[in-house]
Every structure is written in structure tokens, then in C-alpha cells.
Design a protein around this motif. Structure first.
Motif, short mmCIF file in Angstrom:
data_model
loop_
_atom_site.label_atom_id
_atom_site.label_comp_id
_atom_site.label_asym_id
_atom_site.label_seq_id
_atom_site.Cartn_x
_atom_site.Cartn_y
_atom_site.Cartn_z
N PRO C 219 25.25 10.94 50.78
CA PRO C 219 25.44 11.94 49.72
C PRO C 219 26.86 12.07 49.21
O PRO C 219 27.10 12.85 48.30
CB PRO C 219 25.02 13.22 50.43
CG PRO C 219 25.41 13.00 51.85
CD PRO C 219 25.20 11.55 52.11
N THR C 220 27.86 11.32 49.80
CA THR C 220 29.22 11.41 49.28
C THR C 220 29.21 11.07 47.78
O THR C 220 28.60 10.10 47.38
CB THR C 220 30.14 10.41 50.01
OG1 THR C 220 29.98 10.59 51.40
CG2 THR C 220 31.59 10.61 49.61
N ALA C 221 29.90 11.89 47.00
CA ALA C 221 29.86 11.69 45.55
C ALA C 221 30.85 10.62 45.12
O ALA C 221 32.00 10.63 45.53
CB ALA C 221 30.20 13.00 44.85
N SER C 222 30.36 9.66 44.36
CA SER C 222 31.23 8.68 43.71
C SER C 222 30.66 8.51 42.31
O SER C 222 29.46 8.62 42.10
CB SER C 222 31.20 7.37 44.50
OG SER C 222 31.06 6.27 43.64
N TRP C 223 31.52 8.25 41.36
CA TRP C 223 31.04 8.15 39.97
C TRP C 223 29.98 7.06 39.85
O TRP C 223 29.04 7.17 39.09
CB TRP C 223 32.22 7.89 39.03
CG TRP C 223 33.22 9.02 39.04
CD1 TRP C 223 32.99 10.29 39.47
CD2 TRP C 223 34.58 8.96 38.62
NE1 TRP C 223 34.11 11.04 39.34
CE2 TRP C 223 35.12 10.26 38.81
CE3 TRP C 223 35.39 7.97 38.08
CZ2 TRP C 223 36.43 10.57 38.50
CZ3 TRP C 223 36.69 8.28 37.76
CH2 TRP C 223 37.22 9.57 37.97
N GLY C 224 30.18 5.99 40.61
CA GLY C 224 29.23 4.88 40.56
C GLY C 224 27.86 5.28 41.06
O GLY C 224 26.84 5.03 40.40
#
Lengths: 266, 328, 272
Positions: C219-224
Motif C-alpha cells: 500500500p505504500t503510495a508511489s505515483w506509478g
């Protein structure tokens, strides 16, 4: 008597390389069995045009290039017996264009202290302290006629003549016995050239330097040197006391060079 | 011997922009170049000699330079007011120019022949290899057919400068401006190039303006000599006369400080200091801080260029407070 | 620095980067919600006062996830380029200064590395490793040093023949000092330009990898990975794709503007 610095039968070829595996495509002989001896206190002039091999010879004497044939001797012992740092205390060199012989990113102080530091390591086994180095750098600057306030300057803040003075001070920092000057004034303004030529003669007297002056300009070499060597296509064609060579040149090429000197400065 | 005037420069002032500030590069220069005459303009770097020469062709960088005053007349017409058509006929037509470095002035990917032919085509409207070869012969290049199909890197420095000269004379110009034409060359080659320029000047009946810092070899060739210091003309006259008996202390200092090939034992006389920066030109005579003969008016007033000599058509002039006489 | 301010586009790039750095550092303050907090009742909400950029399929706040994604992107960009600059500069200087067989060896190595299409090389390597942020940084760094090596080698080759290097050698200065004090400062300008432009590229590569599920893992947010998650809902929830896309665009643009500006600034031919 053993000469201070000798070049014996020096030959140097340059290879033209090319292709994927850097094969030799051709060879140019830059120096062809050149022999030269400098005695302590000599002032020798090396005259020749581009391609005569005079700068290649200077690079070999300073250890920047190694010869393909022959050897370089210091007081009779081969150059290979000395370390790079020791050789730096024998022979130093100043270059034609002071704008490119000083690193633009460093201050005059750094340029001088790093050279002094090498000398301290060579003579005393350890580098000089910051205070000693700074003081010595100031002394060096005044010996070439610049005030110590220039220590903080960068090369681009100096005029051509001032830069050449710094380059000379840097070479002197190593306390060399032989100073090789490769076209020392040809990149300088007319009214500055005499200042640098006189400075070189003054420094030669003050530090008992042995001078090797390299130039395409007979007037520059004739003014600084007692003995002349005329080089053409990698070979000395005439050699002798300056007066003799200039008054009664024996080789055609020397005569051609002399004919190019304007009448009113002969 | 009087000849018609070809270029007449009157009270020219030119500024350059240096780090956003306007500085004077040429100041109050009046100068005449006559037909069939070779004149050298001598001075150190930054004295304004190249700027002066480029202004005759209006080749100064437009945004970085400005003509503040004065006139430049070429063959009677004012160059500074010329329209684009007039300028085109001037550049590379009635005036040609050669530069110090013949290598960067030639295109490395075209043969010498193609480049000379292109110049000829511009002037005569047709390609003519025979004309190219005769031009190459004219500048004494050996084996013109081989040179014709050579690339610039296959030629020596002297040969490249000869090619540049061939291209410069292709339009039969009335004036050839040579900016340090021999500085990059060996001494013996310098002499050959100067011999060639002298001969062509005579044969083609053109005028030559030699810009140089070389007071010896180069300047010696010209009929007249003009010395510039810090943007101003300080002395002019017949070359032999100026070299033999210079009047201005700067010219005297320069000539005395030239190394003679035979050392007389003592040190060379030398000028102290260095040429001033353009942004910090001294008051009065710009040379006064370096001058041994400085006296009261030198730091206050700018000395005008005064005509010297008794005869009315004398060419000698000097800008120094040591010399009185009527202003020219 | 003063001249950088005069170049308007480069200055705009610098300002944008400064803004992004501030956002990344102060992410907990800049975010309005916990980027991982799910709220299934309010899923797929369009942008509103409560959720600036709307919510995603699990009801997480898109704005806050983009804010936290800034950290990932900048970190990956800077560290990956750092690795590539380090490798490229060291190899380039060795190659250019020593020449001979060392040079031949390194340059043929560069040629071989350049034979592989970079993205497939990365995909191949990463499929053997655990896809996480550290591995992504290292792999991007280790597959992008070749251009810099060539650049530094070229600069080094020309500087080596300058008279001030010859002078330093005649003076007997140690080789390490010649390399670090005399050569390095003179090759650093083009490296800086190339590195700045490289950050944008590295951020794009990270986004691509995360989009393919091989980069930063949810669930870590990355734009990709936000883009990847958003593509399934593109017809009903445009905000899931548009906002991360704009974030990538703006960031890459900022680094490219600054890089171009630096190039103009540091190129001696373009300065008056």
C-alpha cells in the motif's frame, strides 16, 4: 666535468593509431638521435619552428614523456634512478600560454602552496604547515614582482603578464636547478614581454638557475641564451655560442631564420 | 606622393558592453587609408585595433557594441548609413578580410577547390574551376590541381592562409583587411605570407590594412604605421620614420623593449605596468601612469593628435603633451 | 547563482523543485489525511472540499497519497542518479586519465552495457530480486552510468593535455591530487547538468516500474502504482489517473528545466 642535465641520443616516435584495436597506422619521428648537455649556470637557447621537436625534447627533459631511444641523465645518473618528486627538484618548466598553464578553478595561493608542499615533502619528508606555506607563497610572489595580495586572486582576475609571473613562481616553488621556458613570452602583450624576459634573467642570477629557452623567435632566444641550438625536423642542424651562430651561421636553415628577423632589431 | 583617400575615419567613438556596462573601446579616432597603400595598425590586446577594423565593414556585434559618434567614409560613401544592399557589395566585394587562424576560417568537410569556387560563384555567378586554379597559382600554391582537391587539414598553416588570401582577392577588392594574418604561423612562413601580401597589393592595386601586435616583422612591411593605445591613436607616420625615431613615449618604449638578437649585456629597457582595463582608463593621457616623461597636464587633459613635421602634406602625427604645434 | 536567477525557465524549475522538496520533507503536515487510511464508504469520491483530489477505490485520500508519493519519487530520483554519477565519474576519470588498456577495457564495458535495452535489463534483474524501493534505486543507478562515463572520459581526455595538468605533473604532485583537485572540479559542470536531467529520467523509470508492479509495492503510495490502480477506473474516476500523472509531469519538467538552464549557464561557449 659531469654535466648537470644530459640528453643522450634521444629518439622519440609518435604513432598514429586507429581502428577498433588501436593499431598503428603510421609513425612520425619527432626527435632523431638528439644529444644535449646543460652545465650548471648555462643559458641555452633552442630555436626551431613548429614540428622541429623542440617542445617534445622539453617534455622528455621534464619527464612528461619517455624517450623511445637514448637516455636522460642527471649528474651522470640515469633519470630512472630518481623519483618523480626528486625530478621535480631538478627540472621545472614554464609554458607558452599562462592562461592555460594555471588551473582556472584554484586561487594563486593554492597553486603556490601545493607546489611548496611537494618540495617540503621531498626535502624534509613531510608537508609544510599552513602558516609556513602561506609565508613562503608570499615570498615567492614578491620574488617575481607581485604583491602578496594576489594570493587571493583566481587566474582569470590577473592580466597575461601577471599570470606568467605566477606560473614562474610556481615553477620556482620546487627549487629547481634547471628551468625550461617553452615560448615564455610569445602569448604576452608587447609591452609585457621585456618585463618577463628581464625577470627570467634576474631569477637566473638570483637562484643560480640553468636556463633552457625554447622559442621560434631568434630575438627572444638570442637575448636570453649564451649558447644556441638550431633544430629542424627533429634534428639539431647547428650549435654553438650565440654570437658565432648569429654572426656567421653555417647552416642554410639558420640563415633563413635570420633573414626573417626585421632589420632594425638585428 | 599623394594618393586619393579610400577610407576616411572621422572622430570615431565606439563602446562595447562588458558585463552589462558600456565601456569605451575606440575614442576620437581619425584615420585615413589611401588607395594602393599598405598601413599597419599596431597595438596591444584591447587597444581597439580590431574593433576599428571591423567597424569599417560594420561587422561589430550589434547588441554588444554601439557607435557613439563619428563617420566612416569608404570611397566617399558613409558606411554607417549604408543600406543592406550597399553593405553586401562592401563585404566580400569591395572589402575583403582575412583572419589570424586560417584553420577555423575554412570548412573542414569541403575541399579547398569547392570553397574557393563558391566564393567565385558569388561574385561572377558561375562555377569556373580554371579560374580557381589560376587564383591558387596567383597565391603561389604549388601544384594547384592537388591543392584544389585537398581538404583543409591536409594543408600546412601557411598553405591554408594562402587559400584564405586567394578567396579574399577573388572579388578584386579595393581594400584587404588582414587581422593578425601571420600570428599563428612560423617565422619563416610569416615572411613568405608578408612577401605575398606585399606583391599582391602592388599587382592588384589594392589597399591593405594590416592589424598586428607585431611591431617588427609585420609592421616593417607597411608604408605607414598607426599606433593605438587604450582606444586612441597615439602616433602615426611613415613606417621607416616612426621606427627610426618614434615620438610618443609609448612607441619609444615599445621599440626599445623589443629584444635584439644580440644581447648587449645589460637588461632590456622596459615599460612598467600594463595596459589599462577598458573600464578603468586613467584620466588625461591614458598612458601617463606608465610614462617616464609624465608632467603636469598629462593626468588632466587628453592630448589631441597633432600634425608634426614642417611640410604641409607630412604624415607624421602624435598625441602627446610633449609636442606642441597646431592641432590636425 | 545570480545568472541562474536571470534565466527565467531554469529559475522556475528551481522553484518547483524547492517546492517539491518542502512538500516531501513536511509530508505529514502537508497531507490532509493518513495516506493509508481506508474508508470504503467514501470510495471513489470526486474532488471536493473534504478530499481535494477525491478518493480512490479503497476510499483513501488521493491528495495525501500524492504528497507522500513525492518522497518516493524524489528519493528514487536523487539516490539512483547519485549512484550513477558516482560510478560514471570514477570510471570515466580512470578511463580518461590512465588511457591505454584500462581505457579500452572500461569503454568496451560501456559498449556492452549499452547493447541491452535498459528497461528490459531492469525488468530482468528486478524479476530475480524482491521489488522494493531500495532495489529499484540501486538498479536504476547501476543501469544508467554509461553516458556519464563517456562524458567524463571525454572531458578528462582533453583536460589531461592542458598545460596546467602538464605543469602539475612536472611539479611532482601526487596523482590523487591531480585527479581530485585539478581534474574533478573541471569536469563537474557537465556532470551536474547531466545529473539534473537524469533525475527526471530516473523518476520516470521508477513510475514505469511501479506501474508494472515491479517497483514500489502497495500500500505504500508511489505515483506509478497510483496510476496503475487508477487505470481500472479511468471511465468513472478520472481523478485517480490525472493527478498522479500531473505530479510526474510537473516533477520531470522541473528537473529538465533546471538541467537545461544549468547547461546554458555552465557552457563556456554560451556565456558572454
Amino acid at each position: 666535468m659531469t654535466s648537470l642535465l644530459e640528453a643522450e641520443d634521444i629518439t622519440k616516435d609518435f604513432h598514429i593509431e586507429g581502428g577498433l584495436f588501436r593499431r598503428r597506422r603510421g609513425t612520425v619521428r619527432a626527435l632523431d638521435r638528439v644529444t644535449l648537455a646543460l652545465n650548471a649556470g648555462d643559458s641555452v637557447g633552442l630555436v626551431g619552428e613548429s614540428g622541429s621537436g623542440k617542445t617534445t625534447l622539453a617534455k622528455i627533459l621534464t619527464g612528461l614523456l619517455s624517450p623511445d631511444g637514448g637516455r636522460v641523465l642527471w649528474e651522470g645518473r640515469p633519470a630512472a634512478d630518481y623519483s618523480r618528486a626528486q625530478w621535480a627538484g631538478h627540472v621545472q618548466m614554464i609554458f607558452q600560454d599562462p592562461s592555460s598553464s594555471l588551473n582556472p578553478k584554484l586561487t594563486v595561493r593554492t597553486l603556490l602552496t601545493e607546489a611548496l608542499d611537494v618540495k617540503h615533502r621531498r626535502t624534509e619528508g613531510r608537508g609544510g604547515s599552513t602558516g609556513t606555506l602561506r609565508d613562503e607563497a608570499g615570498v615567492l610572489l614578491s620574488s617575481v614582482g607581485l604583491s602578496p595580495e594576489f594570493l587571493r586572486s583566481y587566474p582569470h582576475q590577473l592580466s597575461g603578464g601577471q599570470k606568467q609571473r605566477v606560473a614562474i613562481a610556481r615553477a620556482l616553488a620546487a627549487e629547481p636547478r634547471v628551468l625550461v621556458a617553452d615560448e615564455p613570452v610569445s602569448a604576452l602583450d608587447l609591452s609585457i614581454q621585456a618585463q618577463i624576459l628581464n625577470l627570467l634573467l634576474d631569477l637566473k642570477d638570483r637562484y643560480s638557475l640553468t636556463l633552457l629557452v625554447i622559442s621560434h623567435d631568434l630575438a627572444v632566444v638570442g637575448y636570453l641564451a649564451d649558447r644556441l641550438i638550431v633544430m629542424k625536423e627533429g634534428r639539431p642542424v647547428e650549435e654553438g655560442p650565440a654570437g658565432t651562430v648569429l654572426d656567421s651561421p653555417r647552416h642554410d636553415y639558420t640563415r633563413t631564420l635570420l633573414a626573417a628577423v626585421p632589420g632594425f632589431i638585428r | 606622393m599623394t594618393r586619393d583617400s579610400l577610407v576616411r575615419i572621422e572622430h570615431l567613438d565606439i563602446d562595447y558592453r562588458q558585463h552589462g556596462v558600456w565601456v569605451p573601446v575606440v575614442r576620437d579616432v581619425s584615420f585615413e587609408l589611401r588607395e594602393r597603400e599598405m598601413v599597419s595598425l599596431v597595438g596591444e590586446s584591447g587597444c581597439g585595433k580590431t574593433t576599428l577594423a571591423l567597424s569599417i565593414l560594420r561587422l561589430l556585434p550589434e547588441r554588444e557594441s554601439a557607435v557613439r559618434g563619428g563617420r566612416i567614409l569608404f570611397d566617399g560613401s558613409d558606411v554607417l548609413r549604408m543600406d543592406p544592399d550597399g553593405l553586401r557589395s562592401l563585404r566580400g566585394g569591395r572589402i575583403s578580410m582575412i583572419f589570424q587562424d586560417p584553420f577555423s576560417s575554412l570548412n573542414p568537410v569541403l575541399t579547398v577547390g569547392e570553397q574557393v569556387e563558391e566564393v567565385l560563384e558569388c561574385h561572377e555567378g558561375r562555377r569556373d574551376p580554371a579560374r580557381v586554379k589560376s587564383l591558387l597559382e596567383r597565391v603561389v600554391l604549388p601544384d594547384p590541381s592537388r591543392i584544389y582537391s585537398s581538404f583543409p587539414h591536409q594543408l600546412s598553416g601557411g598553405q591554408r592562409q594562402r587559400v584564405m588570401i586567394a578567396m579574399a582577392i577573388a572579388s578584386s577588392p579595393k581594400l584587404l583587411i588582414a587581422d593578425e594574418p601571420t600570428t599563428a604561423l612560423d617565422v619563416t612562413v610569416q615572411k613568405e605570407i608578408l612577401d605575398l601580401l606585399t606583391r599582391l597589393q602592388d599587382e592588384l592595386g589594392m589597399s591593405v590594412l594590416l592589424i598586428t601586435h607585431n611591431l617588427g616583422l609585420v609592421a616593417e612591411r607597411s608604408h605607414r604605421l598607426a599606433v593605438m593605445y587604450s582606444g586612441r591613436l597615439v602616433e602615426s607616420g611613415e613606417t621607416a620614420a616612426v621606427l627610426a625615431s618614434p615620438r610618443h613615449p609609448y612607441t619609444q618604449g615599445l621599440i626599445q623593449s623589443l629584444p635584439r638578437i644580440r644581447r648587449t649585456g645589460s637588461r632590456l629597457p622596459m615599460l612598467p605596468g600594463q595596459p589599462p582595463e577598458l573600464s578603468r582608463i586613467p584620466s588625461g593621457c591614458a598612458f601617463h601612469p606608465r610614462c617616464a616623461k609624465v608632467f603636469a597636464p598629462c593626468s588632466r587633459e587628453i592630448p589631441p593628435l597633432k600634425k608634426m613635421g614642417s611640410s604641409p602634406d607630412s604624415d607624421e602625427a602624435v598625441a602627446c603633451h610633449l609636442f606642441g604645434g597646431p592641432a590636425s | 547563482m545570480r545568472r541562474l536567477l536571470r534565466n527565467k525557465l531554469a529559475f522556475a524549475g528551481l522553484l518547483m523543485i524547492a517546492g517539491l522538496v518542502v512538500v516531501a520533507l513536511l509530508a505529514p503536515l502537508a497531507a490532509t489525511h493518513d495516506p493509508l487510511a481506508q474508508d470504503v464508504i467514501h470510495r471513489l469520491q470526486p474532488p471536493s472540499g473534504a478530499h481535494l483530489f477525491g478518493t480512490d477505490d479503497l476510499g483513501r485520500d488521493v491528495y495525501s497519497r500524492i504528497v507522500y508519493g513525492t518522497r518516493v519519487s524524489l528519493l528514487v530520483g536523487v539516490i539512483a542518479v547519485g549512484i550513477s554519477v558516482l560510478v560514471g565519474t570514477v570510471l570515466g576519470m580512470i578511463s580518461g586519465y590512465w588511457g591505454r588498456w584500462v581505457d579500452t577495457l572500461i569503454m568496451r564495458g560501456v559498449d556492452i552495457m549499452l547493447c541491452f535495452p535498459t528497461i528490459f535489463l531492469i525488468l530482468m534483474v528486478i524479476s530475480f530480486l524482491e521489488p522494493n524501493i531500495a532495489n529499484v534505486m540501486v538498479i536504476i543507478g547501476l543501469t544508467s552510468w554509461m553516458g556519464l562515463t563517456r562524458l567524463v572520459r571525454g572531458e578528462c581526455l582533453s583536460i589531461r593535455e592542458r598545460e596546467y595538468i602538464l605543469g602539475a605533473r612536472v611539479l611532482g604532485l601526487p596523482t590523487s591530487r591531480i585527479l581530485l583537485v585539478h581534474i574533478l572540479p573541471n569536469v563537474i559542470s557537465p556532470v551536474l547538468v547531466s545529473a539534473t536531467l537524469g533525475v527526471g529520467g530516473a523518476i520516470l523509470t521508477e513510475s514505469a516500474l511501479s506501474f508494472l508492479g515491479l517497483g514500489v509495492q502497495p500500500p505504500t503510495a508511489s505515483w506509478g502504482n497510483m496510476l496503475a490502480a487508477g487505470k481500472d477506473y479511468i471511465h468513472m474516476a478520472w481523478w485517480l489517473s490525472v493527478y498522479p500523472g500531473v505530479a510526474i509531469l510537473v516533477t520531470v519538467l522541473a528537473f529538465n528545466l533546471l538541467g537545461e538552464g544549468l547547461r546554458d549557464l555552465l557552457d563556456p561557449r554560451s556565456s558572454s
